[in-house]
Design a protein around this motif. Structure first.
Motif, PDB file in Angstrom:
ATOM      1  N   GLY A 215      32.078  33.283  31.315  1.00  0.00           N
ATOM      2  CA  GLY A 215      32.854  32.659  32.387  1.00  0.00           C
ATOM      3  C   GLY A 215      33.774  31.563  31.892  1.00  0.00           C
ATOM      4  O   GLY A 215      34.288  30.781  32.673  1.00  0.00           O
ATOM      5  N   HIS A 217      37.233  31.041  30.624  1.00  0.00           N
ATOM      6  CA  HIS A 217      38.411  31.934  30.566  1.00  0.00           C
ATOM      7  C   HIS A 217      39.542  31.346  29.730  1.00  0.00           C
ATOM      8  O   HIS A 217      40.627  31.091  30.225  1.00  0.00           O
ATOM      9  CB  HIS A 217      38.859  32.369  31.952  1.00  0.00           C
ATOM     10  CG  HIS A 217      39.198  31.261  32.909  1.00  0.00           C
ATOM     11  ND1 HIS A 217      38.603  30.019  32.908  1.00  0.00           N
ATOM     12  CD2 HIS A 217      40.090  31.208  33.926  1.00  0.00           C
ATOM     13  CE1 HIS A 217      39.120  29.271  33.870  1.00  0.00           C
ATOM     14  NE2 HIS A 217      40.020  29.977  34.496  1.00  0.00           N
ATOM     15  N   ASP A 244      32.288  38.089  32.463  1.00  0.00           N
ATOM     16  CA  ASP A 244      33.055  37.553  33.593  1.00  0.00           C
ATOM     17  C   ASP A 244      33.140  38.632  34.658  1.00  0.00           C
ATOM     18  O   ASP A 244      33.458  39.775  34.352  1.00  0.00           O
ATOM     19  CB  ASP A 244      34.468  37.160  33.098  1.00  0.00           C
ATOM     20  CG  ASP A 244      35.186  36.221  34.057  1.00  0.00           C
ATOM     21  OD1 ASP A 244      35.204  36.503  35.270  1.00  0.00           O
ATOM     22  OD2 ASP A 244      35.738  35.208  33.583  1.00  0.00           O
ATOM     23  N   ARG A 246      35.349  38.978  36.581  1.00  0.00           N
ATOM     24  CA  ARG A 246      36.766  39.259  36.725  1.00  0.00           C
ATOM     25  C   ARG A 246      37.324  39.653  35.357  1.00  0.00           C
ATOM     26  O   ARG A 246      36.857  39.153  34.334  1.00  0.00           O
ATOM     27  CB  ARG A 246      37.455  37.973  37.219  1.00  0.00           C
ATOM     28  CG  ARG A 246      38.918  38.087  37.548  1.00  0.00           C
ATOM     29  CD  ARG A 246      39.420  36.720  37.983  1.00  0.00           C
ATOM     30  NE  ARG A 246      39.313  35.764  36.873  1.00  0.00           N
ATOM     31  CZ  ARG A 246      40.336  35.429  36.077  1.00  0.00           C
ATOM     32  NH1 ARG A 246      41.531  35.938  36.271  1.00  0.00           N
ATOM     33  NH2 ARG A 246      40.160  34.569  35.089  1.00  0.00           N
ATOM     34  N   ASP A 265      24.017  35.226  35.412  1.00  0.00           N
ATOM     35  CA  ASP A 265      24.157  35.042  33.959  1.00  0.00           C
ATOM     36  C   ASP A 265      22.847  34.670  33.260  1.00  0.00           C
ATOM     37  O   ASP A 265      22.631  35.053  32.119  1.00  0.00           O
ATOM     38  CB  ASP A 265      25.200  33.960  33.667  1.00  0.00           C
ATOM     39  CG  ASP A 265      26.564  34.369  34.156  1.00  0.00           C
ATOM     40  OD1 ASP A 265      27.362  34.835  33.346  1.00  0.00           O
ATOM     41  OD2 ASP A 265      26.816  34.254  35.373  1.00  0.00           O
ATOM     42  N   HIS A 341      33.960  24.011  32.798  1.00  0.00           N
ATOM     43  CA  HIS A 341      33.674  23.845  34.230  1.00  0.00           C
ATOM     44  C   HIS A 341      32.461  24.727  34.520  1.00  0.00           C
ATOM     45  O   HIS A 341      32.579  25.941  34.648  1.00  0.00           O
ATOM     46  CB  HIS A 341      34.880  24.276  35.070  1.00  0.00           C
ATOM     47  CG  HIS A 341      34.580  24.329  36.527  1.00  0.00           C
ATOM     48  ND1 HIS A 341      34.171  23.230  37.229  1.00  0.00           N
ATOM     49  CD2 HIS A 341      34.596  25.341  37.412  1.00  0.00           C
ATOM     50  CE1 HIS A 341      33.966  23.573  38.484  1.00  0.00           C
ATOM     51  NE2 HIS A 341      34.207  24.847  38.626  1.00  0.00           N
ATOM     52  N   TYR A 345      26.341  27.348  40.421  1.00  0.00           N
ATOM     53  CA  TYR A 345      25.337  27.817  41.392  1.00  0.00           C
ATOM     54  C   TYR A 345      24.159  26.858  41.572  1.00  0.00           C
ATOM     55  O   TYR A 345      23.174  27.202  42.207  1.00  0.00           O
ATOM     56  CB  TYR A 345      24.814  29.193  40.970  1.00  0.00           C
ATOM     57  CG  TYR A 345      25.923  30.202  40.798  1.00  0.00           C
ATOM     58  CD1 TYR A 345      26.604  30.672  41.908  1.00  0.00           C
ATOM     59  CD2 TYR A 345      26.319  30.639  39.537  1.00  0.00           C
ATOM     60  CE1 TYR A 345      27.663  31.561  41.765  1.00  0.00           C
ATOM     61  CE2 TYR A 345      27.369  31.532  39.386  1.00  0.00           C
ATOM     62  CZ  TYR A 345      28.030  31.988  40.496  1.00  0.00           C
ATOM     63  OH  TYR A 345      29.075  32.858  40.362  1.00  0.00           O
ATOM     64  N   ASN A 616      35.737  33.192  44.415  1.00  0.00           N
ATOM     65  CA  ASN A 616      35.795  32.853  42.997  1.00  0.00           C
ATOM     66  C   ASN A 616      37.141  32.171  42.725  1.00  0.00           C
ATOM     67  O   ASN A 616      38.133  32.480  43.379  1.00  0.00           O
ATOM     68  CB  ASN A 616      35.641  34.150  42.183  1.00  0.00           C
ATOM     69  CG  ASN A 616      35.614  33.913  40.688  1.00  0.00           C
ATOM     70  OD1 ASN A 616      35.561  32.784  40.223  1.00  0.00           O
ATOM     71  ND2 ASN A 616      35.644  34.990  39.917  1.00  0.00           N
ATOM     72  N   ALA A 620      45.300  28.804  36.063  1.00  0.00           N
ATOM     73  CA  ALA A 620      46.482  29.546  35.620  1.00  0.00           C
ATOM     74  C   ALA A 620      47.062  28.779  34.449  1.00  0.00           C
ATOM     75  O   ALA A 620      47.033  27.548  34.456  1.00  0.00           O
ATOM     76  CB  ALA A 620      47.503  29.638  36.746  1.00  0.00           C
ATOM     77  N   HIS A 623      49.489  25.758  35.152  1.00  0.00           N
ATOM     78  CA  HIS A 623      49.175  24.664  36.084  1.00  0.00           C
ATOM     79  C   HIS A 623      47.881  23.963  35.713  1.00  0.00           C
ATOM     80  O   HIS A 623      46.977  24.575  35.141  1.00  0.00           O
ATOM     81  CB  HIS A 623      49.062  25.202  37.514  1.00  0.00           C
ATOM     82  CG  HIS A 623      50.391  25.416  38.159  1.00  0.00           C
ATOM     83  ND1 HIS A 623      51.187  24.369  38.556  1.00  0.00           N
ATOM     84  CD2 HIS A 623      51.079  26.559  38.453  1.00  0.00           C
ATOM     85  CE1 HIS A 623      52.309  24.856  39.079  1.00  0.00           C
ATOM     86  NE2 HIS A 623      52.283  26.178  39.022  1.00  0.00           N
ATOM     87  N   ARG A 730      30.180  27.805  43.697  1.00  0.00           N
ATOM     88  CA  ARG A 730      30.559  29.219  43.768  1.00  0.00           C
ATOM     89  C   ARG A 730      29.690  30.036  44.727  1.00  0.00           C
ATOM     90  O   ARG A 730      29.622  31.252  44.618  1.00  0.00           O
ATOM     91  CB  ARG A 730      30.499  29.825  42.359  1.00  0.00           C
ATOM     92  CG  ARG A 730      31.536  29.223  41.428  1.00  0.00           C
ATOM     93  CD  ARG A 730      32.386  30.278  40.759  1.00  0.00           C
ATOM     94  NE  ARG A 730      33.514  29.664  40.085  1.00  0.00           N
ATOM     95  CZ  ARG A 730      33.628  29.526  38.776  1.00  0.00           C
ATOM     96  NH1 ARG A 730      32.681  29.950  37.977  1.00  0.00           N
ATOM     97  NH2 ARG A 730      34.702  28.989  38.251  1.00  0.00           N
TER      98      ARG A 730
END
Ligand SMILES: Nc1nc2c(c(=O)[nH]1)N[C@H]1C(S)=C(S)[C@@H](COP(=O)(O)OP(=O)(O)OC[C@H]3O[C@@H](n4cnc5c(=O)[nH]c(N)nc54)[C@H](O)[C@@H]3O)O[C@H]1N2
Ligand SMILES: Nc1nc2c(c(=O)[nH]1)N[C@H]1C(S)=C(S)[C@@H](COP(=O)(O)OP(=O)(O)OC[C@H]3O[C@@H](n4cnc5c(=O)[nH]c(N)nc54)[C@H](O)[C@@H]3O)O[C@H]1N2
Ligand code: SF4
Ligand SMILES: [Mo]
Length: 747
Positions: A215, A217, A244, A246, A265, A341, A345, A616, A620, A623, A730
């Motif tokens: 997780g 990224h 992940d 995603r 996880d 980060h 949970y 979720n 980016a 940003h 989350r």
């Protein structure tokens, strides 16, 4: 592995193309973000350069600001000698000039006032605003004690206000970058290795043979030097394993993408431990020499087979075995990345423990290609009188959480609400460099606290949402317009970097050091601010360190040789860890004594009800949180966030890419604004995904207002980590609304 470095780096180069095409200050260099030497040389010949370190995110890359004869900033370029950036800034760093140029910036101090029964802000002089703050702070101090005045902060300005607070006797200090960010990982690793992970993480990605991202990224999360080292590692044939739900950018560069069911996880990691121990793939010598509790761990994970984990995580047993073997094959040059980060949970310290334990089994801590022993250099303290001793502070406020190692923002929020009945009543806040209304979830509680405060000051550069709640708003100038503390960096070798103003502060804005000093003097603690200009402080410190501001103005970054010994454990060494046992604690007696599981356990988390999807969120590359949404350069690259929706879900709901929708969460909180759908296989059918930091509701942010959805608004339910008080965010579920639920509200 076919991925080339260029392709990977393109994430940011692509972004910069946009900057170059639309922003005159930057288009002189074409679309290439990572400038070649020739361009650098030309720039150096034509323009004046001033050293700085970037403040667009916490990574603090050292850079050069180039200005022309008129004092116009032309370009910001990474400092070649800086281990945080290796001479290359990420798109946000290059676009940092937009922070300076943004015409929506806060321009003067503002004081809340009532006109015709309506509350509004009026412009005020610095003297009036500072006098008001000092007198309010002093009267609260007299009535309730200095401890009742809290500081919520982030980034460089925080340091100056921390000094102010300690001077007048308050240690009631917290930041979202702890309890809403990396806190659990620091506690988890501290319990295991007796050491925080810290920033930047001492991951030896450059030399790794296997990088496991759970997780984390990297690539969207632009940890500059890590992104670059990861590209090199890929080029060198390292195995990348990404866990992940995603298909992240990192997943797209991976040999193995494990599309895990969210919130499971710990089960995956327990089964990895099971395979590594059952198949005797762990580093036997290292485990014997450096760890304690191995037998307990072996018993503990015996039943956690890949078949067991499959039913929980949806990852096939063969895939779990294969990846466990690949990690062990690469060991000790393997990194199970601690992430950053990690407040997901509520069992996050335990998940961080699982990561730490896996690294311990693989013998990667203190090994080449694993984790190196970091080093930094101490910047001497500018002399000032000893700080008074507060009667209570962040520690007492967070005393429910025995292993909290920094202030817990949410506990400070609760301490500010009388009905929460705390022993430690907080009455005033200063909020500096943190947009708490976007970074701390549970808006209702936050607003209740703010409502009850006697006084609130916000120091920011922009009219962010948080400024709307303040009694007094102070405009700080941007990092390009000020001196700041010396950046002492913790890396393979120690280094320092300086920040020198490249231009004068725009409008009436002022640096945080000046604001802190002014308030301090007015509060009667001027002795702690024994300088006229912060430049004097830096000059004194650099002199003490055997260098000078003059030298640093020429080089920007000074690297020092290591003095603490080897980067890695030596063969004949007998290293002692700073844990109670002196070993890496696979079994934690400390946790057990406190009534917590001494080894991680998988507990099931709530799942989305029918018709709802797990919310979720992530980053980016162009940003940083909410702070860059209005930045003219970066807004050009991405104006709003979009909602990733799996095609299966889109089919059921009849959604099309480009369509705008609203979201409602499990507590009936409805998003103020709408978001554009992006139908993609890259997200699991049980979740939706968006980039954090959009959906601004202050109209003064002319570019960012009403663009996209604010994820924080929909996070009304949190799971608190019982060990250190982190805010698991989350566990919120949303349903998708295709019709505007606020028909009567103008948006
Ligand atoms: N929903 C949700 N919540 C999150 C996260 C998430 O992903 N989703 N992420 C979490 C994480 S990892 C973190 S670290 C925190 C971060 O949370 P914050 O610390 O609140 O981060 P930012 O949004 O960057 O807010 C920075 C604020 O500082 C202002 N600012 C920028 N530069 C300066 C300056 O030089 N001086 C001053 N005085 N102000 C300045 C900006 O305008 C902005 O208002 O949020 C956490 N909260
Ligand atoms: N460009 C950019 N870079 C940044 C920042 C920024 O604002 N912008 N912020 C910086 C800061 S302060 C921080 S803390 C870091 C944060 O960066 P990370 O530590 O990498 O952040 P996370 O938000 O935890 O990770 C988000 C990823 O976790 C995945 N995920 C969600 N749920 C689960 C799950 O249950 N299991 C697993 N395995 N994965 C899951 C998401 O799909 C997403 O890909 O980024 C830093 N870098
Ligand atoms: S990673 Fe990017 S935004 Fe962060 S400090 Fe470095 S250049 Fe600035
Ligand atoms: Mo963070």
């Amino acid at each position: 592995m076919t991925t080339s470095r260029r392709k990977f780096i393109k994430i940011s180069a692509l972004g910069l193309g946009g900057v170059a095409a639309t922003t005159s200050a930057l288009n002189m260099f074409g679309a290439n973000s990572y400038l070649d030497e020739l361009v650098k040389e030309n720039v150096a010949k034509t323009f004046k350069r001033t050293p700085t370190y970037c403040e667009v995110c916490f990574w603090k890359c050292a850079a050069w600001t180039y200005t022309d004869e008129e004092g116009t900033i032309k370009k910001i370029i990474g400092n070649d000698n800086d281990p945080h950036c290796y001479g290359r800034l990420c798109p946000r760093g290059t676009g940092g000039v937009g922070m300076y140029a943004d015409e929506d910036r806060l321009k003067t101090p503002l004081i809340r006032t009532t006109v015709n029964g309506e509350q509004t802000f009026r412009e005020a002089s610095w003297d009036e605003a500072l006098d008001l703050i000092a007198s309010k702070f002093n009267s609260i101090k007299e009535k309730h004690g200095p401890e009742a005045i809290a500081l919520l902060k982030h980034g460089s300005p925080g340091k100056h206000f921390e000094h102010l607070y300690k001077s007048f006797g308050s240690d009631t200090i917290a930041e979202p970058a702890y309890a809403q960010c990396r806190g659990p990982r620091e506690t988890g690793f501290n319990l295991t290795y007796g050491s925080w992970v810290g920033s930047p993480e001492p991951t030896d990605i450059r030399d790794t043979k296997c990088l496991v991202l759970i997780g984390s990224h990297i690539g969207e999360n632009m940890h500059n030097s890590q992104v670059q080292e990861m590209s090199d590692a890929i080029d060198n044939g390292a195995t990348i394993i990404t866990v992940d739900p995603r298909f992240s950018t990192a997943a797209s560069k991976s040999n193995h993408w494990l599309a895990i069911k969210p919130a499971t996880d710990i089960a995956l990691m327990l089964s990895w431990m099971n395979v590594i121990i059952e198949e005797e793939l762990y580093d036997k010598e290292y485990v014997k020499k450096y760890t304690t509790g191995f037998e307990s761990l072996k018993n503990h994970v015996q039943t956690f087979t890949p078949e067991w984990a499959y039913g929980i995580t949806t990852i096939k047993p063969a895939e779990i075995r294969k990846t466990a073997r690949e990690m062990a094959h690469a060991a000790p040059a393997v990194i199970v990345h601690p992430g950053r980060h990690v407040t997901w949970y509520g069992d996050d310290t335990q998940r961080a423990r699982a990561v730490a334990i896996l690294n311990g089994l693989l013998g990667s801590w203190g090994r080449r290609g694993g984790f190196y022993f970091k080093e930094s250099i101490k910047v001497p303290k500018y002399p000032h009188p000893a700080y008074p001793h507060p009667k209570w502070g962040w520690k007492e406020i967070g005393e429910k959480y025995p292993l909290a190692q920094m202030g817990i923002t949410t506990e400070v929020v609760k301490a500010s609400i009388e009905s929460e009945g705390g022993k430690y009543p907080v009455k005033a806040w200063m909020v500096a460099g943190t947009n708490i209304t976007k970074s701390i979830p549970n808006k209702e509680l936050l607003e209740k606290a703010i409502e009850e405060l006697e006084f609130m000051v916000v120091v920011d550069t922009m009219p962010m949402a948080v400024t709307g709640y303040a009694d007094v708003v102070l405009p700080e100038c941007t990092y390009l317009e000020r001196y700041d503390g010396i950046r002492s960096a913790t890396n393979r070798e120690p280094s320092i970097a300086v920040r020198v103003p490249a231009v004068e502060p725009k409008w009436e804005s002022k640096p945080a050091w000046w604001i802190a000093k002014q308030i301090g003097e007015r509060m009667g603690v001027g002795d702690y601010f024994n300088y006229n200009d912060f430049k004097e402080v830096i000059e004194w410190q650099l002199k003490e360190m055997g260098t000078s501001l003059e030298e640093l103005e020429k080089i920007g970054v000074k690297n020092y040789p290591r003095t603490s010994g080897s980067l890695y454990l030596k063969e004949d060494e007998n290293h002692t860890f700073y844990t109670p046992s002196g070993k890496i604690e696979l079994f934690s007696q400390e946790l057990k004594n406190l009534g917590f599981d001494p080894m991680p356990v998988y507990n099931k988390h709530p799942e989305p009800p029918q018709g709802y999807y797990r919310l979720n969120y992530g980053r980016a590359p162009m940003h940083t949180f909410s702070r860059t949404a209005n930045n003219p350069n970066l807004n050009d690259l991405k104006k709003e966030n979009d909602l990733w929706v799996n095609p299966k879900v889109a089919r059921i709901l009849g959604l099309k890419t480009g369509q705008y929708v609203w979201l409602k969460n499990q507590d009936d909180v409805t998003s103020t604004f709408s978001i554009k759908v992006r139908v993609t296989e890259r997200v699991r059918w049980d979740s939706v995904y968006m980039v954090h930091g959009f959906g601004h509701d202050n109209k003064k942010l002319t570019r960012a207002y009403a663009k996209g959805i604010n994820d924080t608004q929909l996070i009304s339910k949190v799971a608190i980590d019982p060990i250190m008080g982190g805010t698991g965010m989350r566990g919120n579920f949303v349903t998708i609304l295709t019709k505007n639920p606020h028909k009567n509200i103008e948006i």
